[in-house]
Design a protein around this motif. Structure first.
Motif, mmCIF file in Angstrom:
data_model
loop_
_atom_site.group_PDB
_atom_site.id
_atom_site.type_symbol
_atom_site.label_atom_id
_atom_site.label_comp_id
_atom_site.label_asym_id
_atom_site.label_seq_id
_atom_site.Cartn_x
_atom_site.Cartn_y
_atom_site.Cartn_z
ATOM 1 N N ILE A 158 -42.949 6.034 21.658
ATOM 2 C CA ILE A 158 -41.526 5.902 21.309
ATOM 3 C C ILE A 158 -40.720 5.310 22.462
ATOM 4 O O ILE A 158 -39.515 5.138 22.353
ATOM 5 C CB ILE A 158 -40.905 7.227 20.820
ATOM 6 N N LEU A 173 -43.532 7.493 26.700
ATOM 7 C CA LEU A 173 -43.366 8.662 25.853
ATOM 8 C C LEU A 173 -44.061 8.420 24.508
ATOM 9 O O LEU A 173 -43.900 7.369 23.899
ATOM 10 C CB LEU A 173 -41.865 8.926 25.647
ATOM 11 N N ARG A 227 -44.891 10.198 20.634
ATOM 12 C CA ARG A 227 -44.448 11.281 19.748
ATOM 13 C C ARG A 227 -45.498 11.531 18.671
ATOM 14 O O ARG A 227 -46.055 10.586 18.105
ATOM 15 C CB ARG A 227 -43.116 10.949 19.104
ATOM 16 N N ASN A 247 -38.697 25.749 21.344
ATOM 17 C CA ASN A 247 -38.740 24.432 21.980
ATOM 18 C C ASN A 247 -38.766 24.582 23.500
ATOM 19 O O ASN A 247 -37.928 25.277 24.072
ATOM 20 C CB ASN A 247 -37.495 23.611 21.583
ATOM 21 N N TYR A 249 -41.525 20.850 20.068
ATOM 22 C CA TYR A 249 -40.384 21.093 19.169
ATOM 23 C C TYR A 249 -40.938 21.790 17.937
ATOM 24 O O TYR A 249 -41.741 21.220 17.203
ATOM 25 C CB TYR A 249 -39.745 19.783 18.705
ATOM 26 N N PRO A 286 -37.969 23.845 12.136
ATOM 27 C CA PRO A 286 -37.404 22.532 11.806
ATOM 28 C C PRO A 286 -36.578 21.945 12.949
ATOM 29 O O PRO A 286 -35.807 21.029 12.738
ATOM 30 C CB PRO A 286 -36.494 22.875 10.622
ATOM 31 N N HIS A 287 -36.738 22.501 14.143
ATOM 32 C CA HIS A 287 -35.867 22.094 15.246
ATOM 33 C C HIS A 287 -36.430 20.898 16.006
ATOM 34 O O HIS A 287 -36.779 21.003 17.172
ATOM 35 C CB HIS A 287 -35.619 23.270 16.186
ATOM 36 N N SER A 288 -36.567 19.798 15.303
ATOM 37 C CA SER A 288 -37.081 18.582 15.938
ATOM 38 C C SER A 288 -36.411 17.379 15.324
ATOM 39 O O SER A 288 -35.650 17.507 14.352
ATOM 40 C CB SER A 288 -38.590 18.485 15.699
ATOM 41 N N TYR A 289 -36.703 16.224 15.856
ATOM 42 C CA TYR A 289 -36.120 14.986 15.341
ATOM 43 C C TYR A 289 -36.454 14.790 13.866
ATOM 44 O O TYR A 289 -35.598 14.472 13.052
ATOM 45 C CB TYR A 289 -36.647 13.805 16.178
ATOM 46 N N GLU A 291 -44.142 15.815 22.037
ATOM 47 C CA GLU A 291 -43.950 14.556 22.755
ATOM 48 C C GLU A 291 -44.724 14.629 24.063
ATOM 49 O O GLU A 291 -44.669 15.637 24.764
ATOM 50 C CB GLU A 291 -42.470 14.308 23.044
ATOM 51 N N ARG A 310 -32.462 16.072 7.797
ATOM 52 C CA ARG A 310 -31.895 16.163 9.154
ATOM 53 C C ARG A 310 -30.708 15.223 9.305
ATOM 54 O O ARG A 310 -29.769 15.512 10.029
ATOM 55 C CB ARG A 310 -32.949 15.789 10.215
ATOM 56 N N LYS A 363 -39.599 4.470 15.828
ATOM 57 C CA LYS A 363 -38.281 5.022 15.501
ATOM 58 C C LYS A 363 -38.390 5.922 14.299
ATOM 59 O O LYS A 363 -39.245 5.808 13.474
ATOM 60 C CB LYS A 363 -37.318 3.879 15.232
HETATM 61 N N1 LIG Z 1 -37.585 12.810 24.347
HETATM 62 C C1 LIG Z 1 -36.789 12.309 23.411
HETATM 63 N N2 LIG Z 1 -35.647 11.710 23.750
HETATM 64 C C2 LIG Z 1 -34.828 11.209 22.791
HETATM 65 C C3 LIG Z 1 -35.186 11.295 21.428
HETATM 66 C C4 LIG Z 1 -36.409 11.939 21.098
HETATM 67 O O1 LIG Z 1 -36.795 12.025 19.937
HETATM 68 N N3 LIG Z 1 -37.170 12.426 22.112
HETATM 69 N N4 LIG Z 1 -34.314 10.761 20.480
HETATM 70 C C5 LIG Z 1 -34.759 10.302 19.259
HETATM 71 O O2 LIG Z 1 -34.226 9.438 18.640
HETATM 72 C C6 LIG Z 1 -32.910 10.599 20.814
HETATM 73 C C7 LIG Z 1 -32.215 11.934 20.743
HETATM 74 N N5 LIG Z 1 -32.240 12.445 19.402
HETATM 75 C C8 LIG Z 1 -32.803 13.670 19.042
HETATM 76 C C9 LIG Z 1 -32.268 14.315 17.961
HETATM 77 C C10 LIG Z 1 -32.721 15.553 17.620
HETATM 78 C C11 LIG Z 1 -33.738 16.159 18.362
HETATM 79 C C12 LIG Z 1 -34.169 17.543 18.057
HETATM 80 O O3 LIG Z 1 -35.282 17.906 18.350
HETATM 81 N N6 LIG Z 1 -33.285 18.373 17.547
HETATM 82 C C13 LIG Z 1 -33.586 19.754 17.210
HETATM 83 C C14 LIG Z 1 -33.840 20.598 18.429
HETATM 84 C C15 LIG Z 1 -32.664 20.833 19.302
HETATM 85 C C16 LIG Z 1 -32.942 21.870 20.394
HETATM 86 O O4 LIG Z 1 -34.068 22.207 20.710
HETATM 87 O O5 LIG Z 1 -31.927 22.338 20.937
HETATM 88 C C17 LIG Z 1 -32.489 20.354 16.354
HETATM 89 O O6 LIG Z 1 -31.424 19.747 16.261
HETATM 90 O O7 LIG Z 1 -32.730 21.381 15.755
HETATM 91 C C18 LIG Z 1 -34.311 15.462 19.407
HETATM 92 C C19 LIG Z 1 -33.836 14.220 19.762
HETATM 93 C C20 LIG Z 1 -32.799 9.983 22.162
HETATM 94 N N7 LIG Z 1 -33.664 10.636 23.145
#
Ligand SMILES: Nc1nc2c(c(=O)[nH]1)N(C=O)[C@@H](CNc1ccc(C(=O)N[C@@H](CCC(=O)O)C(=O)O)cc1)CN2
Ligand SMILES: Nc1nc2c(ncn2[C@@H]2O[C@H](COP(=O)(O)OP(=O)(O)OP(=O)(O)O)[C@@H](O)[C@H]2O)c(=O)[nH]1
Ligand SMILES: [Mg+2]
Length: 457
Positions: free
Chosen positions: A15, A25, A27, A52, A75, A78-81, A88, A127, A457
């Motif tokens: 990614i 990186l 994923r 996480n 992650y 459901p707490h991931s992208y 990752e 999401r 992506k």
């Molecule tokens: N290392 C990394 N950097 C990145 C991304 C990624 O996927 N991985 N992104 C990818 O485009 C962007 C950031 N977007 C992201 C959006 C949501 C989550 C996510 O895991 N959200 C969960 C967990 C939140 C938490 O642990 O606090 C959530 O919202 O529940 C990660 C990245 C830019 N930088």
């Protein structure tokens, strides 16, 4: 659709960019992500973690040979992208290491992610909505600060929220119109036609505003493309160098010096401007040259601005006229640039140039190059970034349809054909808006959208 989707393949892809950086990186998303990782990762706390977290350790292959020292990010669903379990791996930035790690996961039953597949899963798992998904693609490709700002706003859900509000207004009117129908025999009007008309106008205004932002939105997203054209030896490459403020292109007094397109970019007012220098266009029977000319002419319709360069110290000749004629169809984006004014400026040439802007420069002495940049800045009008700017063709198309349907509803209402028809047409508008955010969609449309994303992506 969610459960089904979650149970599908575990997918993997790099990614981050794969050249230059000191860290790469990777994923992995899906049910097998955590289990496979725990078998080849030295940090034993990894597989026990519920939350996480990130872990440092060594990654090995099936023969227990070390692949790299890595950071692993866990992650939990459901707490991931994507909304699935995601791992990752942040490894050293060597394509050989990255490939070895990916191949390990492929041997263990993962498959490579298709372009946009992670984001598609994020959408499928609720999401993000479709506007947000598309804003991520715009975010990555934005070629201006304003487009970037706009994409971030859309990712935060600004446009989606506005659509939701419009839909709520529509749905309320629809239910009142339908209530009117129920009470029709008793002669009670629950809602006045005038009220509905007012609402339709309000929504039409909003949609009109979105539609009007599209051209500018596209420009800000993609940057401005400026073509330099003219007959051989008029100083196109010299002008290119002057605009770029460096000796990018070879210049000589031999006509036909530039043989192919040369492009390079600068930022003007935080917008990317791409200049294209071309081979001089002349009337010719030579097959190769004809092909080059054909290709240059194709660019006329693609670019945002055409600089037609001529030698202002000489009378215009047949080759100039040939081009001037060719450019007639693109009149609104042509600027005439008279070069070599350090030698002379022949007033008599003016009569052939029509009412388009005429700039006088010396590319060699770099005189008045600013006047060209000012014309480009005019294209990059002041855009209000507080407001939602549309730059996505799919969204634009749907908004146009919504406008047409609203017009129809307005007509039906004023012609008093019946409230049931007005309600039907307004419902159609609601559906079109739902298509924008992806509440209504189909597999083909989705595949089409995500296939245009980049890998990872
Ligand atoms: N290392 C990394 N950097 C990145 C991304 C990624 O996927 N991985 N992104 C990818 O485009 C962007 C950031 N977007 C992201 C959006 C949501 C989550 C996510 O895991 N959200 C969960 C967990 C939140 C938490 O642990 O606090 C959530 O919202 O529940 C990660 C990245 C830019 N930088
Ligand atoms: N006096 C004067 N000479 C110029 C000016 N601009 C360019 N030249 C000269 O004109 C000749 C051609 O310049 P180029 O920039 O190579 O012209 P071009 O239009 O790119 O030519 P082709 O690539 O062959 O089509 C060179 O000798 C330049 O030094 C100028 O403003 N004044
Ligand atoms: Mg040249």
């Amino acid at each position: 659709m969610n459960e089904d989707y979650l149970s599908k393949d575990t997918i993997i892809a790099p990614i981050s960019g794969l050249s230059g950086g000191s860290v790469h990186l990777i994923r992995i998303s899906g049910t097998k992500a955590v289990e496979i990782t725990s078998r080849f990762f030295s940090n034993s706390r990894f597989s026990r973690a519920e939350k996480n977290r990130f872990f440092y350790g060594q990654l090995v292959n099936e023969q227990n040979e070390p692949l790299d020292d890595v950071i692993v990010l866990l992650y939990r669903k459901p707490h991931s992208y994507t909304g699935e379990d995601v791992v990752e791996i942040s490894c050293h930035g060597n394509i050989l290491i990255t490939e070895q790690i990916i191949e390990l996961y492929l041997r263990q039953g993962c498959r490579l992610a298709q372009p946009g597949e992670f984001t598609k899963r994020a959408f499928m798992n609720g999401r993000i909505d479709l506007v947000q998904a598309e804003s991520i693609a715009s975010l990555i490709s934005a070629r201006s600060e304003k487009a970037l700002k706009n994409a971030i706003q859309q990712l935060e859900g600004k446009f989606s929220l506005e659509i939701k509000e419009i839909k709520q207004d529509l749905i309320q009117s629809i239910s009142l119109l339908e209530l009117n129908l129920d009470f029709a025999e008793e002669d009670i009007e629950v809602i006045e036609d005038q009220q509905v008309l007012k609402l339709i106008d309000k929504i039409m205004n909003k949609i009109e505003r979105y539609l009007n932002s599209y051209q500018q939105g596209k420009l800000l997203l993609n940057g401005v493309q400026v073509l330099i054209t003219g007959k051989p030896n008029v100083g196109k490459s010299s002008l290119m160098n002057a605009l770029l403020e460096k000796d990018r292109v070879l210049v000589s007094d031999i006509p036909g010096t530039t043989r192919d397109f040369v492009h390079d970019e600068i930022y003007l007012e935080n917008v990317l401007v791409k200049f294209i220098d071309t081979a001089g266009i002349r009337i010719s029977d030579d097959k190769l040259e004809k092909e080059g000319i054909k290709r240059a002419e194709k660019l006329f319709s693609d670019v945002d601005l055409i600089l037609f360069l001529f030698d202002a110290s000489q009378p215009l000749d047949d080759e100039d006229f040939y081009l001037i004629k060719k450019l007639k169809d693109f009149k609104e984006k042509v600027i005439f640039v008279g070069n070599k004014i350090d030698l002379n400026f022949l007033e008599e040439n003016k009569q052939y140039l029509g009412e388009r802007p005429l700039l006088k420069i010396s590319a060699k002495n770099r005189t008045n190059i600013e006047s060209i940049k000012n014309q480009i800045k005019k294209i990059i009008q002041k855009t209000d970034t507080q407001q939602v700017i549309i730059s996505n063709e799919r969204q634009y198309g749907l908004l146009k349809k919504a406008r047409e349907e609203l017009k129809r509803a307005k007509n039906t209402l004023t012609q008093k054909t019946g409230h049931e028809f007005v309600a039907m047409e307004l419902r159609e508008v609601v559906d079109l808006l739902s298509e924008i955010t992806g509440e209504i969609t189909n597999e083909d449309i989705l595949n089409n959208i995500f296939a245009n994303f980049c890998i990872g992506k």
